[in-house]
Design a protein around this motif. Structure first.
Motif, PDB file in Angstrom:
ATOM      1  N   PHE A  71      -2.568   1.612  -4.408  1.00  0.00           N
ATOM      2  CA  PHE A  71      -2.182   0.394  -3.702  1.00  0.00           C
ATOM      3  C   PHE A  71      -1.183   0.683  -2.599  1.00  0.00           C
ATOM      4  O   PHE A  71      -1.344   0.225  -1.468  1.00  0.00           O
ATOM      5  CB  PHE A  71      -1.595  -0.628  -4.686  1.00  0.00           C
ATOM      6  CG  PHE A  71      -0.972  -1.804  -3.999  1.00  0.00           C
ATOM      7  CD1 PHE A  71      -1.766  -2.806  -3.470  1.00  0.00           C
ATOM      8  CD2 PHE A  71       0.404  -1.900  -3.859  1.00  0.00           C
ATOM      9  CE1 PHE A  71      -1.194  -3.885  -2.821  1.00  0.00           C
ATOM     10  CE2 PHE A  71       0.984  -2.971  -3.213  1.00  0.00           C
ATOM     11  CZ  PHE A  71       0.176  -3.976  -2.693  1.00  0.00           C
ATOM     12  N   TRP A  72      -0.133   1.444  -2.914  1.00  0.00           N
ATOM     13  CA  TRP A  72       0.906   1.703  -1.916  1.00  0.00           C
ATOM     14  C   TRP A  72       0.409   2.583  -0.778  1.00  0.00           C
ATOM     15  O   TRP A  72       0.765   2.368   0.379  1.00  0.00           O
ATOM     16  CB  TRP A  72       2.155   2.292  -2.557  1.00  0.00           C
ATOM     17  CG  TRP A  72       2.878   1.264  -3.363  1.00  0.00           C
ATOM     18  CD1 TRP A  72       3.050   1.246  -4.711  1.00  0.00           C
ATOM     19  CD2 TRP A  72       3.475   0.060  -2.880  1.00  0.00           C
ATOM     20  NE1 TRP A  72       3.729   0.110  -5.099  1.00  0.00           N
ATOM     21  CE2 TRP A  72       3.998  -0.634  -3.989  1.00  0.00           C
ATOM     22  CE3 TRP A  72       3.613  -0.512  -1.618  1.00  0.00           C
ATOM     23  CZ2 TRP A  72       4.668  -1.857  -3.871  1.00  0.00           C
ATOM     24  CZ3 TRP A  72       4.277  -1.729  -1.498  1.00  0.00           C
ATOM     25  CH2 TRP A  72       4.789  -2.385  -2.620  1.00  0.00           C
ATOM     26  N   TRP A  73      -0.423   3.572  -1.090  1.00  0.00           N
ATOM     27  CA  TRP A  73      -0.975   4.388  -0.011  1.00  0.00           C
ATOM     28  C   TRP A  73      -1.870   3.549   0.892  1.00  0.00           C
ATOM     29  O   TRP A  73      -1.792   3.636   2.118  1.00  0.00           O
ATOM     30  CB  TRP A  73      -1.760   5.570  -0.564  1.00  0.00           C
ATOM     31  CG  TRP A  73      -0.917   6.756  -0.870  1.00  0.00           C
ATOM     32  CD1 TRP A  73      -0.673   7.289  -2.100  1.00  0.00           C
ATOM     33  CD2 TRP A  73      -0.199   7.570   0.062  1.00  0.00           C
ATOM     34  NE1 TRP A  73       0.161   8.380  -1.975  1.00  0.00           N
ATOM     35  CE2 TRP A  73       0.463   8.575  -0.660  1.00  0.00           C
ATOM     36  CE3 TRP A  73      -0.052   7.538   1.452  1.00  0.00           C
ATOM     37  CZ2 TRP A  73       1.251   9.540  -0.054  1.00  0.00           C
ATOM     38  CZ3 TRP A  73       0.735   8.500   2.052  1.00  0.00           C
ATOM     39  CH2 TRP A  73       1.373   9.491   1.303  1.00  0.00           C
TER      40      TRP A  73
ATOM     41  N   ALA B 253      -1.785   0.304   1.316  1.00  0.00           N
ATOM     42  CA  ALA B 253      -0.949  -0.660   2.027  1.00  0.00           C
ATOM     43  C   ALA B 253      -0.280  -0.008   3.233  1.00  0.00           C
ATOM     44  O   ALA B 253      -0.217  -0.597   4.321  1.00  0.00           O
ATOM     45  CB  ALA B 253       0.103  -1.247   1.094  1.00  0.00           C
ATOM     46  N   LEU B 254       0.204   1.224   3.055  1.00  0.00           N
ATOM     47  CA  LEU B 254       0.819   1.944   4.168  1.00  0.00           C
ATOM     48  C   LEU B 254      -0.187   2.188   5.283  1.00  0.00           C
ATOM     49  O   LEU B 254       0.120   1.992   6.468  1.00  0.00           O
ATOM     50  CB  LEU B 254       1.401   3.277   3.677  1.00  0.00           C
ATOM     51  CG  LEU B 254       2.044   4.156   4.742  1.00  0.00           C
ATOM     52  CD1 LEU B 254       3.326   3.522   5.245  1.00  0.00           C
ATOM     53  CD2 LEU B 254       2.316   5.538   4.187  1.00  0.00           C
TER      54      LEU B 254
ATOM     55  N   ALA C 213      -0.998   2.102  -9.076  1.00  0.00           N
ATOM     56  CA  ALA C 213      -0.078   1.596  -8.055  1.00  0.00           C
ATOM     57  C   ALA C 213       0.007   2.534  -6.859  1.00  0.00           C
ATOM     58  O   ALA C 213       0.225   2.087  -5.728  1.00  0.00           O
ATOM     59  CB  ALA C 213       1.308   1.382  -8.649  1.00  0.00           C
ATOM     60  N   SER C 214      -0.179   3.825  -7.079  1.00  0.00           N
ATOM     61  CA  SER C 214      -0.101   4.749  -5.948  1.00  0.00           C
ATOM     62  C   SER C 214      -1.258   4.510  -4.966  1.00  0.00           C
ATOM     63  O   SER C 214      -1.067   4.622  -3.758  1.00  0.00           O
ATOM     64  CB  SER C 214      -0.086   6.191  -6.423  1.00  0.00           C
ATOM     65  OG  SER C 214      -1.276   6.528  -7.076  1.00  0.00           O
TER      66      SER C 214
END
Length: 85
Positions: A51-53, A55-56, A48-49
């Motif tokens: 994905f979030w990085w 996405a940012l 998930a990290s």
């Protein structure tokens, strides 16, 4: 339509502005791509990290890439030590 004879003005922007904006966009794209490649090459504890990085970086390209390189990316020496072992 009546066509005027004489001087014709082109409604374009000056070449210097065009080149400047093109260079800024190219730099932003290159920084975003470099950040995404770095994110996906870095081992993460959780998927998930990544994905979030990413996405940012995609949503706010210049700021997200800067935050990744300042705070998210592992230090170079630690990353080289992990790869060599």
């Amino acid at each position: 339509m009546t066509q005027l004879t004489g001087s014709v003005e082109t409604p374009t922007i000056p070449l210097a502005y065009d080149l400047t904006w093109t260079a800024l966009v190219a730099a932003c794209v290159a920084l975003t791509v470099a950040a995404l490649v770095s994110i996906f090459r870095t081992p993460h504890d959780r998927m998930a990290s990544k994905f979030w990085w990413s996405a940012l970086v995609v949503v706010i390209p210049f700021v997200g890439a800067g935050v990744w390189f300042l705070f998210g990316a592992p230090p170079l020496r630690r990353a080289q030590a992990e790869r060599s072992s």
